[in-house]
Design an enzyme around this catalytic site. Structure first.
Site, PDB file in Angstrom:
ATOM      1  N   THR A 122      43.253  52.593  37.146  1.00  0.00           N
ATOM      2  CA  THR A 122      44.077  51.439  37.515  1.00  0.00           C
ATOM      3  C   THR A 122      45.361  51.518  36.701  1.00  0.00           C
ATOM      4  O   THR A 122      45.326  51.450  35.472  1.00  0.00           O
ATOM      5  CB  THR A 122      43.326  50.132  37.204  1.00  0.00           C
ATOM      6  OG1 THR A 122      42.074  50.167  37.897  1.00  0.00           O
ATOM      7  CG2 THR A 122      44.130  48.918  37.625  1.00  0.00           C
ATOM      8  N   GLU A 153      40.114  52.511  42.555  1.00  0.00           N
ATOM      9  CA  GLU A 153      38.653  52.402  42.693  1.00  0.00           C
ATOM     10  C   GLU A 153      38.230  50.942  42.591  1.00  0.00           C
ATOM     11  O   GLU A 153      38.745  50.206  41.766  1.00  0.00           O
ATOM     12  CB  GLU A 153      37.995  53.237  41.586  1.00  0.00           C
ATOM     13  CG  GLU A 153      36.487  53.230  41.619  1.00  0.00           C
ATOM     14  CD  GLU A 153      35.935  53.608  42.993  1.00  0.00           C
ATOM     15  OE1 GLU A 153      36.219  54.715  43.473  1.00  0.00           O
ATOM     16  OE2 GLU A 153      35.219  52.781  43.599  1.00  0.00           O
ATOM     17  N   GLU A 157      30.486  48.125  37.875  1.00  0.00           N
ATOM     18  CA  GLU A 157      29.430  48.643  37.016  1.00  0.00           C
ATOM     19  C   GLU A 157      28.143  47.902  37.353  1.00  0.00           C
ATOM     20  O   GLU A 157      28.155  46.719  37.660  1.00  0.00           O
ATOM     21  CB  GLU A 157      29.797  48.440  35.542  1.00  0.00           C
ATOM     22  CG  GLU A 157      30.922  49.367  35.115  1.00  0.00           C
ATOM     23  CD  GLU A 157      31.458  49.060  33.721  1.00  0.00           C
ATOM     24  OE1 GLU A 157      30.740  48.473  32.911  1.00  0.00           O
ATOM     25  OE2 GLU A 157      32.631  49.423  33.472  1.00  0.00           O
ATOM     26  N   LEU A 252      31.916  32.762  42.942  1.00  0.00           N
ATOM     27  CA  LEU A 252      32.014  31.319  42.712  1.00  0.00           C
ATOM     28  C   LEU A 252      30.893  30.851  41.786  1.00  0.00           C
ATOM     29  O   LEU A 252      30.368  29.748  41.957  1.00  0.00           O
ATOM     30  CB  LEU A 252      31.964  30.556  44.050  1.00  0.00           C
ATOM     31  CG  LEU A 252      33.223  30.608  44.921  1.00  0.00           C
ATOM     32  CD1 LEU A 252      33.027  29.807  46.205  1.00  0.00           C
ATOM     33  CD2 LEU A 252      34.457  30.087  44.172  1.00  0.00           C
ATOM     34  N   GLY A 259      34.623  38.994  31.849  1.00  0.00           N
ATOM     35  CA  GLY A 259      34.960  39.937  30.787  1.00  0.00           C
ATOM     36  C   GLY A 259      34.949  41.319  31.404  1.00  0.00           C
ATOM     37  O   GLY A 259      35.235  41.466  32.586  1.00  0.00           O
ATOM     38  N   CYS A 262      37.694  45.662  33.217  1.00  0.00           N
ATOM     39  CA  CYS A 262      38.756  45.600  34.236  1.00  0.00           C
ATOM     40  C   CYS A 262      39.529  44.283  34.275  1.00  0.00           C
ATOM     41  O   CYS A 262      40.731  44.271  34.022  1.00  0.00           O
ATOM     42  CB  CYS A 262      38.169  45.905  35.606  1.00  0.00           C
ATOM     43  SG  CYS A 262      37.607  47.600  35.734  1.00  0.00           S
ATOM     44  N   ARG A 329      32.888  45.768  26.741  1.00  0.00           N
ATOM     45  CA  ARG A 329      34.331  45.514  26.601  1.00  0.00           C
ATOM     46  C   ARG A 329      34.652  44.071  27.062  1.00  0.00           C
ATOM     47  O   ARG A 329      34.281  43.669  28.147  1.00  0.00           O
ATOM     48  CB  ARG A 329      35.125  46.547  27.406  1.00  0.00           C
ATOM     49  CG  ARG A 329      35.073  47.929  26.747  1.00  0.00           C
ATOM     50  CD  ARG A 329      35.808  48.983  27.559  1.00  0.00           C
ATOM     51  NE  ARG A 329      34.997  49.519  28.649  1.00  0.00           N
ATOM     52  CZ  ARG A 329      35.349  50.564  29.393  1.00  0.00           C
ATOM     53  NH1 ARG A 329      36.495  51.175  29.178  1.00  0.00           N
ATOM     54  NH2 ARG A 329      34.562  51.002  30.357  1.00  0.00           N
TER      55      ARG A 329
END
Ligand code: NAD
Length: 438
Positions: A122, A153, A157, A252, A259, A262, A329
């Site tokens: 990205t 992409e 995950e 929703l 988190g 991305c 992350r």
């Protein structure tokens, strides 16, 4: 059958390389991390992704998939080089392109035949053109013919293989229609819609998509906070909204906020891109602020329920940023744990896949063996990540093990009424609040 090299063997690169090899192509995956490549050469997965190990093994055995740290070896005679290296956030929110630059330099140094470079990372709008410049500047007139195609992409995950194999759409951006069509042919077997645009538009589609999904979650979290003050139930509100075909039910779920590797960096990078071009991304800024605030609201609820955080023992269930991954992350759990520790709590936690990585980030975190161990002598328990195994726990055992009775269900997965009847002080996100918290 095409000959492909994939640069970067993280969540995206390893899944991309493995899936293309599974589709019958000859794939070499390359990474500069020698330890990762050693692990892969010895059949050890450097990341946790359900189903990945088996497909890697099958394709290695079939001779279609191998791993290297050598660009020369990886680029030998390939028609396509996919770039899937990380693009983390810099301190000011801009996407850090140092790994893209390194990959482009290495491609340029080893390029001795025509190639299509496909960018899956990205990257900020305009990066595809910049990669072309890097390669041309390095080799000048001697540069073999090459084209850069953007192929953002969209896999998630935790369901990465199935997402890669069944995409809602494949987006390709290029100024060279022949190159774009060649990349489209690689995906043809997946029978999914393919959208071909110019390079910059494809790069923007990725940022806009992630920003939109993050916006939906921040929106429902804002609604959740309003529900709490008015005594409404956000789960039913979301259900009622989602039944409207114009809205739809996904993304929703109110909770502790988003988190992962991305959304945080991509929304921040898009905001940065807009700011530097004189645009005013007010909505994106609000989306980021609401998300950050969800962490603080969770801590404030615990504080209210416990009287003080200082000196309390708090158990946390789940550390990864979402279930079925070991990725921590920007995980909400870790942000909340840091705040709790700072306020003087002792924090003990359990996660099925992300324990060691979390403790490396937060050395003061105490690791537990299982959910019941997390509950031992805890004044409060926080459910931070909705792993399936946390959905039906033996709450009698939890109650026996706990010192206190506070349960904060940060993902609204438990039955609050049952738990209150058992004597817990249960509260979730966006649900009618118990009297003690009102
Ligand atoms: P990651 O951090 O898991 O993996 C990146 C890999 O690239 C690392 O193993 C690193 O060693 C390697 N690398 C760095 N520089 C290199 C170089 N010069 N040559 C070779 N290898 C190099 O990252 P990721 O999560 O797979 O994400 C990769 C890109 O895909 C990012 O831009 C990300 O935003 C995007 N993306 C990620 C996801 C996701 O769910 N993780 C989904 C869609 C898109």
């Amino acid at each position: 059958m095409a000959k492909i090299c994939v640069i970067g063997t993280g969540y995206v690169g390893l899944v991309t390389g493995t899936c293309f090899s599974d589709m019958g192509h000859q794939v070499t995956c390359l990474d500069i991390n020698e330890h990762m490549i050693n692990q892969l050469q010895n059949g050890v997965m450097p990341i946790y992704e359900p189903g990945l190990k088996q497909i890697v093994e099958q394709n290695v055995e079939a001779g279609r998939l191998d791993f290297t740290t050598s660009y020369k070896e990886a680029l030998n005679n390939v028609e396509f080089a996919f770039i899937a290296v990380g693009t983390p956030s810099s301190d000011d929110g801009e996407a850090d392109l140092q790994y893209i630059k390194m990959a482009a330099d290495s491609i340029a140094e080893n390029l001795d035949h025509p190639i299509i470079i496909v960018n899956k990372s990205t990257v900020p709008v305009g990066t595809g053109d910049w990669v072309s410049e890097i390669i041309l500047n390095k080799n000048g007139q001697n540069t073999p013919k090459f084209t850069v195609v953007s192929n953002p992409e969209f896999l998630r995950e935790g369901s990465a293989i199935s997402d890669f194999m069944n995409p809602d759409r494949v987006v390709l951006g290029s100024t060279d229609p022949v190159a774009a069509q060649k990349v489209a042919d690689l995906y043809e077997a997946l029978r999914s819609p393919i959208l071909i645009t110019d390079l910059r538009t494809a790069e923007m589609i990725k940022y806009a998509s992630n920003a939109f999904l993050a916006t939906r979650i921040s929106f429902i979290n804002e609604i959740a906070n309003i529900c709490e003050s008015l005594g409404a139930d956000v789960r039913e509100v979301a259900k009622g909204m989602g039944m409207d075909k114009r809205i739809g039910p996904s993304f929703l779920d109110a909770g502790l906020g988003w988190g992962g590797s991305c959304f945080p960096k991509d929304v921040t990078a898009l905001t940065h891109m807009a700011n530097t071009r004189g645009a005013h991304p007010q909505l994106l800024q609000a989306v980021l602020d609401i998300n950050q605030n969800q962490r603080h609201r969770a801590v404030a609820k615990l504080e209210k329920a416990l009287g003080t955080i200082k000196g309390k023992t708090i158990g946390v269930l789940g550390l990864s940023f979402k279930p079925n991954t070991d990725d921590i992350r920007y995980a909400p759990a870790l942000d909340i744990i840091r705040i709790l520790l700072k306020k003087g709590a002792s924090v003990q936690a359990f996660d099925p896949q992300a324990m060691q990585a979390s403790q490396a980030e937060i050395p003061d975190l105490i690791l537990s063996q299982n959910p019941y161990d997390v509950a031992r002598d805890a004044d409060a328990l926080l459910l931070a990540t909705e792993w399936n195994e946390f959905k039906s726990l033996d709450f009698n055992k939890i109650k026996q093990n706990m010192r206190g009775n506070v349960l904060l269900d940060g993902r609204n997965i438990w039955d609050g009424q049952d738990l209150r009847e058992m004597g817990f002080l249960y509260f979730g996100v966006g649900l009618p609040q118990p009297e003690q918290l009102a």
